[in-house]
Design a protein around this motif. Structure first.
Motif, PDB file in Angstrom:
ATOM      1  N   GLU A   1      -1.436   3.353  -6.081  1.00 35.41           N
ATOM      2  CA  GLU A   1      -1.112   2.485  -4.955  1.00 35.41           C
ATOM      3  C   GLU A   1      -1.377   1.036  -5.361  1.00 35.41           C
ATOM      4  OE1 GLU A   1      -2.961   3.328  -1.267  1.00 35.41           O
ATOM      5  OE2 GLU A   1      -2.273   5.405  -1.179  1.00 35.41           O
ATOM      6  N   PHE A   2      -0.515   0.150  -4.907  1.00 35.70           N
ATOM      7  CA  PHE A   2      -0.637  -1.252  -5.296  1.00 35.70           C
ATOM      8  C   PHE A   2      -1.417  -2.022  -4.236  1.00 35.70           C
ATOM      9  CE2 PHE A   2       0.674  -5.681  -5.387  1.00 35.70           C
ATOM     10  CZ  PHE A   2       0.614  -5.979  -6.731  1.00 35.70           C
ATOM     11  N   HIS A   3      -2.474  -2.688  -4.682  1.00 39.84           N
ATOM     12  CA  HIS A   3      -3.256  -3.576  -3.821  1.00 39.84           C
ATOM     13  C   HIS A   3      -3.424  -4.889  -4.582  1.00 39.84           C
ATOM     14  CE1 HIS A   3      -4.083  -0.357  -0.995  1.00 39.84           C
ATOM     15  NE2 HIS A   3      -4.400   0.419  -2.021  1.00 39.84           N
TER      16      HIS A   3
ATOM     17  N   GLY B   1       0.812  -1.208   0.000  1.00 40.65           N
ATOM     18  CA  GLY B   1       0.000   0.000   0.000  1.00 40.65           C
ATOM     19  C   GLY B   1       0.848   1.262   0.000  1.00 40.65           C
ATOM     20  N   GLY B   2       0.192   2.397   0.111  1.00 37.73           N
ATOM     21  CA  GLY B   2       0.887   3.671   0.007  1.00 37.73           C
ATOM     22  C   GLY B   2       1.713   4.028   1.227  1.00 37.73           C
ATOM     23  N   ILE B   3       2.431   5.144   1.133  1.00 39.76           N
ATOM     24  CA  ILE B   3       3.258   5.642   2.232  1.00 39.76           C
ATOM     25  C   ILE B   3       2.364   6.018   3.397  1.00 39.76           C
ATOM     26  CG2 ILE B   3       4.796   7.501   2.963  1.00 39.76           C
ATOM     27  CD1 ILE B   3       5.776   7.657   0.054  1.00 39.76           C
ATOM     28  N   ARG B   4       2.719   5.569   4.580  1.00 41.04           N
ATOM     29  CA  ARG B   4       1.985   5.916   5.796  1.00 41.04           C
ATOM     30  C   ARG B   4       2.745   7.002   6.541  1.00 41.04           C
ATOM     31  NH1 ARG B   4       2.291   0.825   4.540  1.00 41.04           N
ATOM     32  NH2 ARG B   4       0.440  -0.481   4.355  1.00 41.04           N
TER      33      ARG B   4
ATOM     34  N   GLY C   1       3.526   2.506 -11.748  1.00 39.97           N
ATOM     35  CA  GLY C   1       3.360   3.617 -12.673  1.00 39.97           C
ATOM     36  C   GLY C   1       2.735   3.144 -13.963  1.00 39.97           C
ATOM     37  N   LEU C   2       1.620   3.769 -14.339  1.00 36.58           N
ATOM     38  CA  LEU C   2       0.866   3.325 -15.519  1.00 36.58           C
ATOM     39  C   LEU C   2       0.635   4.452 -16.517  1.00 36.58           C
ATOM     40  CD1 LEU C   2      -1.785   1.205 -13.593  1.00 36.58           C
ATOM     41  CD2 LEU C   2       0.144   0.321 -14.889  1.00 36.58           C
ATOM     42  N   GLY C   3       1.489   5.474 -16.488  1.00 41.17           N
ATOM     43  CA  GLY C   3       1.331   6.583 -17.425  1.00 41.17           C
ATOM     44  C   GLY C   3       2.116   7.798 -16.969  1.00 41.17           C
TER      45      GLY C   3
ATOM     46  N   ILE D   1       9.465  -8.374  -0.897  1.00 45.30           N
ATOM     47  CA  ILE D   1       9.422  -6.922  -0.709  1.00 45.30           C
ATOM     48  C   ILE D   1       8.092  -6.447  -1.278  1.00 45.30           C
ATOM     49  CG2 ILE D   1      10.507  -4.712  -1.227  1.00 45.30           C
ATOM     50  CD1 ILE D   1      13.102  -6.197  -1.749  1.00 45.30           C
ATOM     51  N   PRO D   2       7.316  -5.713  -0.527  1.00 43.29           N
ATOM     52  CA  PRO D   2       6.005  -5.292  -1.054  1.00 43.29           C
ATOM     53  C   PRO D   2       6.132  -4.273  -2.172  1.00 43.29           C
ATOM     54  CG  PRO D   2       6.434  -4.230   1.052  1.00 43.29           C
ATOM     55  CD  PRO D   2       7.534  -5.224   0.847  1.00 43.29           C
ATOM     56  N   VAL D   3       5.344  -4.459  -3.216  1.00 44.07           N
ATOM     57  CA  VAL D   3       5.214  -3.441  -4.248  1.00 44.07           C
ATOM     58  C   VAL D   3       4.272  -2.388  -3.689  1.00 44.07           C
ATOM     59  CG1 VAL D   3       4.418  -2.936  -6.585  1.00 44.07           C
ATOM     60  CG2 VAL D   3       5.594  -5.094  -6.104  1.00 44.07           C
TER      61      VAL D   3
END
Length: 413
Positions: A387-389, A190-193, A377-379, A371-373
């Motif tokens: 964010e990767f889920h 997930g994203g930066i906390r 980046g898709l564009g 290591i979590p993704v």
């Protein structure tokens, strides 16, 4: 008329009026009792009965409040199943579907390459025999899943599928999706906390992977959420990187801390950390020079930068994110291996995933390195850094939509 007769008449009239008043005030006494549920709940002589599964609850059981001294398990809410629990609000469902659709478009190259080949394989073969397994292995290797992860997936497919399922393409594709979801579900994703104020994030990676652009996109995301962001131009040997970061800073209203050209990167990182702390910033993003993972002196230098940041703020950096170019495939996996050995990586940002048909490298990184993704980046736009889920990613990659594939992988949703 005598006085006594008048008195008797008045008494009779009073009795008649009283009876009429009582009759108008008690309409609930008229008609069947079942038509008028009591606000006090079931009568003690007729206890409420818990409805069996599939049977509508009596009206009294729904509307009657629990007695003050009743056990919690006997409260009406415990007796009547909540029919709305499993139903997601329409807005949530619509947002989720929109997110997956957008993600699916960004993965069009991989869906049209790696996933399309898998779908075609399962359409042509109705059994997971030795020939199909060999073809499946070749497709996964071509998709940059990697030899180690490919072998692990094939082994688990054989172990998880029964004899009958080996002849069922839909069962095989569902098992493959489940395995992909298991591999991609790595703790810490997930994203930066924002765990500290400021939360310090060190961005590392080789040249050309998109570190500076990723920092700009992250700054845009958090600034849009009213977070105070500071940027550190730690790539002091490349003037273009500093200029690019300053452009992003002006665009999102973030302060950029920089040094002279060729200045010590550690000194810039130290100054930026101190500045972010003094300014009450929520987030500090530190850019670094691209460095070859095979060059020991450069890797030693980034270790020193980390130590310098820790001197400026205890516990920092809170995140060390490795930026990888998805189009490099297995070379990206080698980079991740070397950086992980040198640094305490907390996650991976996979850029340019929209530009490759070999998105299987996501599986290899998650499976081999655990290591979590964190982002993909898709564009080119800031919102294209997603964010990767794991659940969303697997659904977007393997699920149906946008005319991509109609084989078992796409159909088995």
């Amino acid at each position: 008329m005598t006085i006594a007769a008048i008195a008797v008449a008045l008494v009779i009239i009073a009795v008649i009026v009283a009876a009429l008043v009582r009759g108008k005030g008690t309409p609930a006494l008229q008609g069947p009792a079942s038509k008028a549920p009591s606000a006090l709940g079931p009568s003690p002589a007729r206890p409420a009965v818990v409805p069996s599964s599939g049977t509508a609850a009596p009206r009294e059981a729904v509307s009657a409040p629990a007695p003050a001294d009743a056990p919690e398990s006997l409260a009406p809410s415990a007796l009547v199943p909540d029919q709305s629990v499993s139903v997601a609000p329409p807005a949530v469902e619509a947002r989720s579907a929109k997110d997956i659709s957008s993600l699916r478009k960004g993965l069009a190259a991989t869906r049209g390459g790696f996933i399309a080949k898998l779908s075609a394989l399962f359409r042509q073969n109705s059994e997971l025999d030795s020939s199909t397994l060999q073809q499946l292995e070749e497709i996964m290797l071509e998709g940059d899943v990697g030899p180690k992860t490919t072998q692990a997936i094939l082994l688990r497919l054989r172990e998880s599928l029964g004899r009958a399922d080996l002849r069922n393409p839909d069962a095989i594709s569902l098992a493959l999706r489940a395995e992909a979801r298991r591999i991609l579900t790595v703790p810490g994703g997930g994203g930066i906390r924002l765990s500290s104020k400021p939360t310090v994030v060190l961005m590392v990676g080789v040249n050309g992977v998109g570190k500076t652009t990723t920092i700009g996109k992250l700054a845009t995301r958090y600034a849009a959420n009213n977070k105070k962001v500071v940027l550190a131009a730690g790539d002091t040997f490349r003037a273009a990187a500093v200029q690019q970061l300053e452009v992003w800073g002006k665009r999102v209203g973030a302060e950029v801390v920089r040094g002279k050209e060729g200045a010590d990167p550690g000194a810039v990182a130290f100054d930026a950390t101190s500045r972010a702390k003094d300014a009450g910033a929520d987030l500090l993003l530190i850019d670094t020079a691209g460095r070859l993972h095979t060059k020991a002196p450069l890797m030693d230098e980034i270790k020193k930068v980390r130590k310098t940041i820790a001197k400026a703020l205890d516990g920092a950096p809170h995140e060390t994110l490795l930026v990888l170019d998805a189009t490099t495939g297995q070379n990206g996996l080698q980079q991740a291996t070397m950086f992980r050995e040198a640094l305490d990586l907390t996650g991976v940002v996979l850029t340019k995933l929209d530009g490759t048909a070999k998105g299987g490298v996501v599986l290899a990184i998650s499976d081999e390195l655990r290591i979590p993704v964190r982002y993909v980046g898709l564009g080119e736009r800031a919102e294209d850094l997603r964010e990767f889920h794991a659940d969303e990613f697997v659904e977007a990659l393997f699920g149906p939509g946008d005319g991509q594939g109609d084989g078992p992988i796409a159909a088995a949703s």
